[in-house]
Design a protein around this motif. Structure first.
Motif, PDB file in Angstrom:
ATOM      1  N   ASP A  66       0.833  -1.200   0.000  1.00  0.00           N
ATOM      2  CA  ASP A  66       0.000   0.000   0.000  1.00  0.00           C
ATOM      3  C   ASP A  66       0.872   1.256   0.000  1.00  0.00           C
ATOM      4  O   ASP A  66       0.597   2.203  -0.757  1.00  0.00           O
ATOM      5  N   ASP A  67       1.932   1.243   0.838  1.00  0.00           N
ATOM      6  CA  ASP A  67       2.845   2.393   0.874  1.00  0.00           C
ATOM      7  C   ASP A  67       3.522   2.589  -0.479  1.00  0.00           C
ATOM      8  O   ASP A  67       3.650   3.714  -0.959  1.00  0.00           O
ATOM      9  N   ALA A  68       3.969   1.469  -1.076  1.00  0.00           N
ATOM     10  CA  ALA A  68       4.637   1.564  -2.378  1.00  0.00           C
ATOM     11  C   ALA A  68       3.666   2.079  -3.437  1.00  0.00           C
ATOM     12  O   ALA A  68       4.033   2.923  -4.266  1.00  0.00           O
ATOM     13  N   ALA A  69       2.434   1.580  -3.414  1.00  0.00           N
ATOM     14  CA  ALA A  69       1.442   2.036  -4.394  1.00  0.00           C
ATOM     15  C   ALA A  69       1.128   3.520  -4.180  1.00  0.00           C
ATOM     16  O   ALA A  69       1.036   4.279  -5.151  1.00  0.00           O
ATOM     17  N   SER A  70       0.992   3.926  -2.924  1.00  0.00           N
ATOM     18  CA  SER A  70       0.724   5.337  -2.638  1.00  0.00           C
ATOM     19  C   SER A  70       1.885   6.207  -3.094  1.00  0.00           C
ATOM     20  O   SER A  70       1.683   7.274  -3.687  1.00  0.00           O
ATOM     21  N   SER A  71       3.102   5.741  -2.830  1.00  0.00           N
ATOM     22  CA  SER A  71       4.291   6.489  -3.238  1.00  0.00           C
ATOM     23  C   SER A  71       4.360   6.588  -4.757  1.00  0.00           C
ATOM     24  O   SER A  71       4.620   7.662  -5.310  1.00  0.00           O
ATOM     25  N   PHE A  72       4.122   5.466  -5.433  1.00  0.00           N
ATOM     26  CA  PHE A  72       4.142   5.464  -6.896  1.00  0.00           C
ATOM     27  C   PHE A  72       3.081   6.409  -7.435  1.00  0.00           C
ATOM     28  O   PHE A  72       3.342   7.185  -8.357  1.00  0.00           O
ATOM     29  N   PHE A  73       1.890   6.357  -6.863  1.00  0.00           N
ATOM     30  CA  PHE A  73       0.803   7.233  -7.319  1.00  0.00           C
ATOM     31  C   PHE A  73       1.174   8.692  -7.087  1.00  0.00           C
ATOM     32  O   PHE A  73       0.952   9.541  -7.962  1.00  0.00           O
TER      33      PHE A  73
END
Length: 151
Positions: A66-73
């Motif tokens: 979730d953190d990685a997806a949020s960061s990527f977004f």
């Protein structure tokens, strides 16, 4: 009679030994059952602890995802915003250049119109001078022609 008593006592002694042996085996069986229960309970606790550890690891992994997806977004959004800003800057620059070109073209059109008017005026004046000269030549020719016919 002694031999019967002896046989009875030996039989009782044998029964007592068998009873003690049975009790000992029963006690050992209880002990083994308790050991097996303890072992199974220990294994169940270990399995439950392992399952809890896997759950915690899964939650941590999901949080990381979730953190990685949020960061990527967030990074993608920031890049898109920067791109939008650059596109807007280029659009504004091009609009400015188009306005400048249109202004220069309008100025050039006005200058061409002025030059054309000036050239037209000069042409009209030259034509008038030439016409005037031709009129004089015609008049001279007519005069000469009259003189020639009068001779």
């Amino acid at each position: 009679r002694l031999s019967a008593e002896k046989a009875t006592l030996e039989a009782k002694l044998q029964l007592n030994r068998q009873k003690e042996d049975a009790e000992r085996r029963f006690t050992e069986g209880d002990s083994k059952r308790e050991d097996v229960r303890a072992e199974l309970s220990s294994r169940a606790d270990a399995a439950e602890n392992a399952a809890d550890a896997l759950r915690v690891e899964f939650v941590d992994l999901m949080r990381d995802v979730d953190d990685a997806a949020s960061s990527f977004f967030a990074q993608a959004t920031a890049r898109a915003d920067k791109t939008d800003e650059r596109v807007e800057g280029v659009r504004e620059d091009l609009e400015g250049r188009v306005r400048d070109a249109e202004s220069k073209a309008a100025e050039a059109t006005i200058q061409v119109g002025r030059i054309a008017d000036k050239l037209h005026g000069e042409s009209v004046a030259r034509i008038a001078v030439i016409q005037n000269g031709l009129d004089k030549v015609d008049s001279e020719l007519i005069k000469c022609n009259s003189e020639v016919q009068g001779c």
